[in-house]
Design an enzyme around this catalytic site. Structure first.
Site, mmCIF file in Angstrom:
data_model
loop_
_atom_site.group_PDB
_atom_site.id
_atom_site.type_symbol
_atom_site.label_atom_id
_atom_site.label_comp_id
_atom_site.label_asym_id
_atom_site.label_seq_id
_atom_site.Cartn_x
_atom_site.Cartn_y
_atom_site.Cartn_z
ATOM 1 C CE LYS A 1 73.812 65.899 124.423
ATOM 2 N NZ LYS A 1 75.214 65.599 124.221
ATOM 3 C CG ASP B 1 71.765 63.346 121.503
ATOM 4 O OD1 ASP B 1 71.955 62.145 121.781
ATOM 5 O OD2 ASP B 1 72.693 64.147 121.287
HETATM 6 O O1 C5P Z 1 71.377 60.695 115.567
HETATM 7 P P1 C5P Z 1 72.077 61.916 115.091
HETATM 8 O O2 C5P Z 1 71.567 62.396 113.754
HETATM 9 O O3 C5P Z 1 72.098 63.019 116.103
HETATM 10 O O4 C5P Z 1 73.584 61.495 114.876
HETATM 11 C C1 C5P Z 1 74.495 62.312 114.174
HETATM 12 C C2 C5P Z 1 75.712 61.499 113.806
HETATM 13 O O5 C5P Z 1 76.484 61.201 114.982
HETATM 14 C C3 C5P Z 1 75.446 60.152 113.176
HETATM 15 O O6 C5P Z 1 75.266 60.282 111.788
HETATM 16 C C4 C5P Z 1 76.711 59.373 113.521
HETATM 17 O O7 C5P Z 1 77.779 59.732 112.660
HETATM 18 C C5 C5P Z 1 77.063 59.908 114.894
HETATM 19 N N1 C5P Z 1 76.515 59.054 115.970
HETATM 20 C C6 C5P Z 1 77.079 57.810 116.194
HETATM 21 N N2 C5P Z 1 76.583 57.016 117.183
HETATM 22 C C7 C5P Z 1 75.556 57.426 117.965
HETATM 23 C C8 C5P Z 1 74.970 58.695 117.759
HETATM 24 C C9 C5P Z 1 75.481 59.494 116.745
HETATM 25 O O8 C5P Z 1 78.028 57.412 115.501
HETATM 26 N N3 C5P Z 1 75.108 56.631 118.923
#
Ligand code: C5P
Length: 303
Positions: free
Chosen positions: A12, A138
C-alpha cells in the site's frame, strides 16, 4: 483438508497520513487513506508436520525468521482460534520491499490468514479482520485492499469511493526505516517545536479527487505527516522526491514511514517514462511501476 493454496496480498501507499498525539498504549491516533497497489507478496501453504515458514524473494534476508515472522504469527493465531494444530508449511515469496513503508509484513500476515482459512476451511464465525487487527495496525487493510480511510491506529476501516485507476512509480531505497523509529522522530520534532498535534483529519480535497478520479487533483492533495520525520532520518529522500517531481510526476510523497517514495503519473506510459528516468538516481536501489486500487488478500489457485 486441501492444499497447496496460494494467496497474494498487495502493498500500500498512504495517500494521506495525518498523525495525532502519542497515546498511552504507544500508538498514535491516525486519519489515513490507504491505497492498495499492484505489488504483491505471495504465500503458498500446504499441510505439514508443525509450523514452518520459508521466505524468499525481494529482501528475504531482512525478514524476521521463525515465530517472530508475521506470517508465522498469523498462522499460529488462526490455528489457535480455530482450535486446531498448526500443521502447515508455508513459503512466502516477497516482492514488496521490506521495512520500506509499504506494509509488506502486514501483507504477509493478511495473506497467511486468508491462506490458512482456506486450507483449514475454518468456521465462518472466525472473524479474520479482528485477528488481523491483533497482528498489526495495517493488516486489516491488507486483507481488504482497495482504497479506504483508516482511523484509530489505522485498523478501523471505511471504504472510499474511488473512480478509475491511478498509476504509480515506486522508488525503492538502498536503506530501510523502522516504523517505530519514524513515529518517535516525529514526536521528537514536534516536541522540539513545542507543537501540540491537532486531531488527525482526512483532507477534503483528497476525497474529492478520488471521487472524481482526477489524477492531477490527487497529486496536489497527497500528504504525509511522517514524511518530515523520514527525511530527518534519511535526508537523501528529499533528493529522490525532487527527482520524481522534476520528471513531471503529478505528486510525490514518502510512502507511509518510508523510505520508499511514491510518484503519481498521468497514465501507464507516463509511469514507465518516469521509472526509466529515475533508475539513474543514485539514492534509488530500484524502481517499480504499479497501479491502484487493487483488491486485498485473495486466493490465486487452490488444489
Ligand atoms: O501496528 P504495528 O505493529 O504495525 O505498529 C508498529 C509500530 O508503529 C508501533 O509499535 C508504533 O511504534 C508505531 N505506530 C504508531 N501509531 C500507529 C501505528 C503504528 O505509533 N497508529
Amino acid at each position: 483438508m486441501t492444499g497447496p493454496i496460494r494467496v497474494r496480498a498487495p502493498g500500500k501507499v498512504n495517500l494521506a497520513l495525518s498523525v495525532g498525539p502519542l497515546r498511552a498504549d504507544g500508538y498514535h491516533d491516525l486519519a489515513t487513506v490507504f491505497h492498495a497497489v499492484s505489488l504483491y507478496d505471495e504465500i503458498e501453504v500446504a499441510e505439514g508436520a508443525g509450523l514452518q515458514v520459508m521466505v524468499s524473494g525481494e529482501g528475504a534476508d531482512l525478514v524476521e525468521p521463525g515465530p517472530a515472522n508475521l506470517a508465522h504469527r498469523a498462522l499460529a493465531l488462526l490455528a489457535e482460534r480455530a482450535g486446531i494444530r498448526p500443521d502447515v508449511h508455508a513459503t512466502l515469496v516477497k516482492a514488496i520491499p521490506v521495512a520500506a513503508g509499504m506494509a509488506g509484513g502486514s501483507a504477509d500476515a493478511a495473506a497467511a490468514l486468508a491462506a490458512g482459512a482456506a486450507l483449514w476451511r475454518t468456521r465462518a464465525e472466525i472473524d479474520l479482520t479482528s485477528l488481523a487487527a491483533d497482528l498489526g495496525s495495517d493488516v486489516p487493510f491488507a486483507l481488504r485492499g482497495g482504497t479506504a480511510v483508516g482511523t484509530g491506529r489505522g485498523e478501523r476501516l471505511t471504504p472510499v469511493l474511488c473512480r478509475g485507476e491511478f498509476h504509480w512509480v515506486l522508488a525503492l531505497s538502498r536503506t530501510t526505516l523502522s516504523t517505530p523509529a519514524v513515529y518517535a522522530e516525529l514526536d521528537r520534532l514536534r516536541g522540539d517545536r513545542g507543537e501540540e498535534p491537532p486531531p488527525p483529519v482526512v483532507p477534503d480535497d483528497l476525497m474529492q479527487a478520488l471521487r472524481d478520479g482526477d489524477a492531477r487533483a490527487l497529486g496536489r492533495a497527497l500528504s504525509n505527516d511522517l514524511q518530515e520525520a523520514a527525511i530527518s532520518l534519511r535526508p537523501e529522500l528529499s533528493r529522490v522526491l525532487e527527482a520524481g517531481t522534476d520528471l513531471g510526476a503529478l505528486g510525490a510523497l514518502v510512502s507511509g514511514s518510508g523510505p520508499t517514495c511514491a510518484f503519481l503519473a498521468r497514465d501507464a506510459d507516463h509511469a514507465l517514462d518516469i521509472a526509466a528516468a529515475l533508475t539513474s538516481t543514485p539514492e534509488i536501489r530500484s524502481v517499480r511501476c504499479a497501479r491502484g486500487p487493487v483488491p486485498g488478500a485473495r486466493v490465486v489457485t487452490s488444489g
